[in-house]
Design an enzyme around this catalytic site. Structure first.
Site, PDB file in Angstrom:
ATOM      1  N   ASP A 175      96.100  21.261  52.713  1.00  7.69           N
ATOM      2  CA  ASP A 175      97.098  21.669  51.722  1.00  7.69           C
ATOM      3  C   ASP A 175      98.110  20.543  51.501  1.00  7.69           C
ATOM      4  O   ASP A 175      98.508  20.251  50.381  1.00  7.69           O
ATOM      5  CB  ASP A 175      97.803  22.945  52.193  1.00  7.69           C
ATOM      6  CG  ASP A 175      96.802  24.013  52.592  1.00  7.69           C
ATOM      7  OD1 ASP A 175      96.047  24.460  51.725  1.00  7.69           O
ATOM      8  OD2 ASP A 175      96.755  24.364  53.787  1.00  7.69           O
TER       9      ASP A 175
ATOM     10  N   HIS B 246      98.210  29.247  55.992  1.00 13.59           N
ATOM     11  CA  HIS B 246      97.170  28.609  55.168  1.00 13.59           C
ATOM     12  C   HIS B 246      96.500  29.706  54.345  1.00 13.59           C
ATOM     13  O   HIS B 246      95.440  30.219  54.682  1.00 13.59           O
ATOM     14  CB  HIS B 246      96.138  27.885  56.028  1.00 13.59           C
ATOM     15  CG  HIS B 246      94.935  27.469  55.231  1.00 13.59           C
ATOM     16  ND1 HIS B 246      94.994  26.500  54.261  1.00 13.59           N
ATOM     17  CD2 HIS B 246      93.664  27.920  55.221  1.00 13.59           C
ATOM     18  CE1 HIS B 246      93.796  26.378  53.692  1.00 13.59           C
ATOM     19  NE2 HIS B 246      92.984  27.232  54.253  1.00 13.59           N
TER      20      HIS B 246
HETATM   21  P1  NAX Z   1      79.929  27.398  56.778  1.00  7.64           P
HETATM   22  O1  NAX Z   1      79.614  28.835  56.585  1.00  7.64           O
HETATM   23  O2  NAX Z   1      79.187  26.360  56.045  1.00  7.64           O
HETATM   24  O3  NAX Z   1      79.783  27.056  58.341  1.00  7.64           O
HETATM   25  C1  NAX Z   1      80.333  27.848  59.344  1.00  7.64           C
HETATM   26  C2  NAX Z   1      79.443  27.670  60.565  1.00  7.64           C
HETATM   27  O4  NAX Z   1      80.069  28.343  61.653  1.00  7.64           O
HETATM   28  C3  NAX Z   1      78.048  28.248  60.398  1.00  7.64           C
HETATM   29  O5  NAX Z   1      77.073  27.264  60.711  1.00  7.64           O
HETATM   30  C4  NAX Z   1      78.054  29.409  61.398  1.00  7.64           C
HETATM   31  O6  NAX Z   1      76.756  29.600  61.986  1.00  7.64           O
HETATM   32  C5  NAX Z   1      79.067  28.918  62.424  1.00  7.64           C
HETATM   33  N1  NAX Z   1      79.612  29.967  63.270  1.00  7.64           N
HETATM   34  C6  NAX Z   1      79.918  31.249  62.951  1.00  7.64           C
HETATM   35  N2  NAX Z   1      80.361  31.915  64.014  1.00  7.64           N
HETATM   36  C7  NAX Z   1      80.348  31.050  65.049  1.00  7.64           C
HETATM   37  C8  NAX Z   1      80.679  31.153  66.424  1.00  7.64           C
HETATM   38  N3  NAX Z   1      81.102  32.316  66.955  1.00  7.64           N
HETATM   39  N4  NAX Z   1      80.551  30.053  67.196  1.00  7.64           N
HETATM   40  C9  NAX Z   1      80.109  28.904  66.680  1.00  7.64           C
HETATM   41  N5  NAX Z   1      79.742  28.743  65.390  1.00  7.64           N
HETATM   42  C10 NAX Z   1      79.880  29.801  64.585  1.00  7.64           C
HETATM   43  O7  NAX Z   1      81.501  27.261  56.545  1.00  7.64           O
HETATM   44  P2  NAX Z   1      82.367  25.949  56.267  1.00  7.64           P
HETATM   45  O8  NAX Z   1      82.389  25.675  54.821  1.00  7.64           O
HETATM   46  O9  NAX Z   1      81.913  24.876  57.185  1.00  7.64           O
HETATM   47  O10 NAX Z   1      83.831  26.467  56.639  1.00  7.64           O
HETATM   48  C11 NAX Z   1      84.179  26.786  57.972  1.00  7.64           C
HETATM   49  C12 NAX Z   1      85.516  27.495  58.014  1.00  7.64           C
HETATM   50  O11 NAX Z   1      86.554  26.649  57.532  1.00  7.64           O
HETATM   51  C13 NAX Z   1      85.585  28.765  57.175  1.00  7.64           C
HETATM   52  O12 NAX Z   1      86.227  29.776  57.933  1.00  7.64           O
HETATM   53  C14 NAX Z   1      86.482  28.363  56.027  1.00  7.64           C
HETATM   54  O13 NAX Z   1      87.154  29.462  55.476  1.00  7.64           O
HETATM   55  C15 NAX Z   1      87.415  27.409  56.706  1.00  7.64           C
HETATM   56  N6  NAX Z   1      88.190  26.496  55.864  1.00  7.64           N
HETATM   57  C16 NAX Z   1      89.457  26.209  56.231  1.00  7.64           C
HETATM   58  C17 NAX Z   1      90.242  25.310  55.541  1.00  7.64           C
HETATM   59  C18 NAX Z   1      91.634  24.992  55.981  1.00  7.64           C
HETATM   60  O14 NAX Z   1      92.313  24.240  55.268  1.00  7.64           O
HETATM   61  N7  NAX Z   1      92.164  25.494  57.110  1.00  7.64           N
HETATM   62  C19 NAX Z   1      89.744  24.670  54.300  1.00  7.64           C
HETATM   63  C20 NAX Z   1      88.269  24.661  54.205  1.00  7.64           C
HETATM   64  C21 NAX Z   1      87.573  25.906  54.675  1.00  7.64           C
HETATM   65  O15 NAX Z   1      87.619  26.859  53.649  1.00  7.64           O
END
Ligand code: NAX
Length: 327
Positions: free
Chosen positions: A159, A187
């Site tokens: 952000d 966030h």
């Molecule tokens: P993806 O869905 O591409 O990848 C998430 C991965 O996490 C998947 O491979 C899944 O198998 C794995 N996962 C789920 N539960 C798990 C667990 N208990 N232990 C280990 N791995 C696990 O999501 P992606 O685009 O990579 O985003 C990841 C996270 O970042 C999401 O929650 C998203 O909302 C968040 N974000 C946060 C941002 C921020 O500024 N704080 C911005 C970007 C993003 O939106």
């Protein structure tokens, strides 16, 4: 040679993981003198995909890569971690209520907090990226009573970087000319991107842009950028999120530049009326591996209202987490 740093990354097979791991091992996060031992955590069904990413990491022949281990068990994954990047989370699916979302994430961040408590290195630094990031960090911290709370942080650097880019474009300046921007609060769409203290080449930003642009364009563009990226790209921010995670940890370890600050969600000590214990974004400096909240800033009435609105959302999330028995 320096001993390798152990870096644990959860959600390693996801899209942020794919953009993040190569940058970590290139040296962008901890510097080019620090070898990296990666410990990747995924859910069992994504371990194979994480192994594929590990094959590609090997194929880069990065001089800093000291080894990669892949786990589907949190206790093993956080063993010895110096840096823990908690990226994997449960996304909100259609029709999901906030309580369901918080419960699903409590099921992830409680055991991960416990695992960090049990096995991470004494100097562990934790960054939560997975949403709802602030409250997930709060949950993890609550389950790691032996780890100083200030080691649990959540990411608002994306952000912050978005705000820098918007202000630079509007003022025809370079991001490097800007100082003293702040993201306050959660966030989420309630966050407050604050340019009331910002300067552009030493000139107050508020004298360079008009108030209507700030209210009607700057604040909503920054706060809703995630949705705009999804609309344009067909999937959520990934490389920019990974870049912000690199920036957050790099700043934490190496410090902020003189005469500037950045934004990070850290455990509140009560500063600026943010209830003590909440993980909320503040203007922060880093030095010697520790964050400090910038003190003594004058907060005008409009800023106060926006900060309060975002902080009250964090209070609601915290209260819901307690009511649900997640902490
Ligand atoms: P993806 O869905 O591409 O990848 C998430 C991965 O996490 C998947 O491979 C899944 O198998 C794995 N996962 C789920 N539960 C798990 C667990 N208990 N232990 C280990 N791995 C696990 O999501 P992606 O685009 O990579 O985003 C990841 C996270 O970042 C999401 O929650 C998203 O909302 C968040 N974000 C946060 C941002 C921020 O500024 N704080 C911005 C970007 C993003 O939106």
């Amino acid at each position: 040679a320096q001993a390798p740093a152990v870096v644990t990354v959860t959600g390693a097979a996801g899209q942020i993981g794919y953009a993040l791991l190569f940058r970590i091992v290139s040296g962008a996060m901890l510097g080019h003198g620090t070898p990296i031992r990666l410990r990747l955590l995924e859910v069992p069904q994504a371990v194979k995909a994480a192994e594929g990413t590990a094959m590609e990491l090997d194929d880069c022949a990065f001089p800093l890569l000291a080894g990669i281990d892949i786990f589907d068990d949190a206790r093993a994954a956080f063993e010895g971690a110096n840096v823990a990047l908690l990226v994997g989370a449960r996304p909100r699916s259609a029709g999901m209520e906030r309580g369901d979302l918080l419960s699903a994430n409590g099921g992830i961040f409680k055991p991960q907090g416990e695992a960090i408590n049990a096995g991470a290195a004494d100097d562990v630094k934790v960054l939560v990226v997975g949403n709802p990031a602030n409250t997930n960090a709060y949950i993890a911290a609550q389950h790691a009573p032996d780890v100083p709370r200030e080691r649990f942080t959540a990411m608002t650097r994306l952000d912050h970087n978005r705000a820098l880019a918007q202000l630079a474009a509007r003022t025809g300046s370079h991001v490097d000319d800007i100082r003293h921007l702040t993201i306050w609060g959660n966030h989420s769409a309630t966050q407050y991107p604050d340019l009331t203290h910002a300067t552009v080449r030493g000139v107050p930003a508020t004298s360079l842009v008009d108030p209507a642009w700030v209210q009607d364009t700057f604040i909503p563009t920054v706060a809703r950028r995630g949705a705009a990226i999804i609309e344009a790209r067909g999937s959520s921010s990934a490389a920019s999120a990974a870049n912000a995670a690199i920036d957050h940890v790099h700043t934490w370890v190496k410090g902020t530049r003189d005469g500037d600050w950045t934004s990070a969600a850290i455990v509140s000590d009560g500063s600026y009326g943010v209830p003590e214990g909440l993980v909320s974004s503040f203007p922060v400096t880093a030095s010697g591996g520790e964050w400090s909240i910038v003190q003594g800033l004058e907060i005008d009435a409009a800023s106060r209202a926006r900060i309060d609105a975002s902080v009250s959302e964090l209070v609601e999330e915290r209260d819901a987490v307690h009511a649900l028995g997640l902490v």
